[in-house]
Design a protein around this motif. Structure first.
Motif, PDB file in Angstrom:
ATOM      1  N   GLY A   8      -4.278   5.356  -6.111  1.00  0.00           N
ATOM      2  CA  GLY A   8      -3.168   5.105  -6.357  1.00  0.00           C
ATOM      3  C   GLY A   8      -2.603   3.667  -6.276  1.00  0.00           C
ATOM      4  N   ALA A   9      -1.502   3.402  -6.558  1.00  0.00           N
ATOM      5  CA  ALA A   9      -1.057   1.971  -6.379  1.00  0.00           C
ATOM      6  C   ALA A   9      -0.014   1.883  -5.286  1.00  0.00           C
ATOM      7  N   ASP A  10      -0.122   2.323  -4.466  1.00  0.00           N
ATOM      8  CA  ASP A  10       0.883   2.574  -3.079  1.00  0.00           C
ATOM      9  C   ASP A  10       0.182   1.605  -1.783  1.00  0.00           C
ATOM     10  N   TRP A  11      -0.481   0.705  -2.195  1.00  0.00           N
ATOM     11  CA  TRP A  11      -1.324   0.036  -0.899  1.00  0.00           C
ATOM     12  C   TRP A  11      -1.389  -1.329  -1.580  1.00  0.00           C
ATOM     13  N   ASP A  12      -1.436  -2.254  -0.576  1.00  0.00           N
ATOM     14  CA  ASP A  12      -1.713  -3.748  -0.919  1.00  0.00           C
ATOM     15  C   ASP A  12      -2.769  -4.132  -0.224  1.00  0.00           C
ATOM     16  N   THR A  13      -3.195  -3.579   1.089  1.00  0.00           N
ATOM     17  CA  THR A  13      -4.161  -3.783   1.950  1.00  0.00           C
ATOM     18  C   THR A  13      -4.761  -2.435   2.522  1.00  0.00           C
ATOM     19  N   PHE A  14      -6.000  -2.584   3.028  1.00  0.00           N
ATOM     20  CA  PHE A  14      -6.412  -1.583   3.654  1.00  0.00           C
ATOM     21  C   PHE A  14      -7.386  -1.796   4.672  1.00  0.00           C
ATOM     22  N   ARG A  37       1.538  -1.264   2.948  1.00  0.00           N
ATOM     23  CA  ARG A  37       2.311  -1.764   1.636  1.00  0.00           C
ATOM     24  C   ARG A  37       3.127  -2.740   2.461  1.00  0.00           C
ATOM     25  N   GLY A  38       2.833  -4.089   2.082  1.00  0.00           N
ATOM     26  CA  GLY A  38       3.784  -5.220   2.739  1.00  0.00           C
ATOM     27  C   GLY A  38       3.746  -5.089   4.175  1.00  0.00           C
TER      28      GLY A  38
END
Length: 135
Positions: free
Chosen positions: A28-34, A53-54
């Motif tokens: 999905g598109a609900d993350w910026d970093t992991f 996310r942010g």
């Protein structure tokens, strides 16, 4: 203290990262970093992951089981090469495509162990920050 991996491990690291990126929870598109923390010992492998996310709160994210085979392969290869580590840390920055991988051994690895004492601080300790991708 981190363990410096030999250059030929790059392919094994690439397999770990590619498997993470194919993971259903990261599709999905609900993350910026992991961030992923993997504790490994002779008879045990435990993964703890979070997507971010942010500046928002960490969201618990377990990778698909396929990651286990790649981590075991990396751990076995490193031991055969004479390098021993106990924790694998993987951090991903989605926008830049940057990856930070750290192998942690000995006493330093104890701070990454999931326990009642660390579960409250581990998600933020794992959060990818710019310094993880520097250099």
């Amino acid at each position: 203290m981190g363990v410096e991996p030999p250059a030929w491990w790059a392919e094994r690291f690439d397999d770990v990262v590619a498997t993470l990126l194919k993971s259903s929870e990261l599709a999905g598109a609900d993350w910026d970093t992991f961030a992923l923390c993997v504790e490994v010992s002779e008879h045990r492998l435990a993964t703890t992951g979070y997507r971010y996310r942010g500046a928002g709160p960490p969201v618990s994210t377990e990778p698909d089981d396929e990651i286990d085979d790649h981590v075991w392969g990396l751990w076995d290869a490193s031991r055969a090469a004479g390098s021993v580590w106990d924790v694998l840390l993987v951090r991903l920055d989605r926008a830049s495509g940057r990856v930070a991988i750290e192998l942690v051994a000995g006493e330093d690895a104890a701070g990454w162990a999931v326990s009642p004492e660390t579960i409250g601080t581990l998600p933020e300790a794992l959060r990818p920050r710019p310094q993880h991708f520097a250099g």
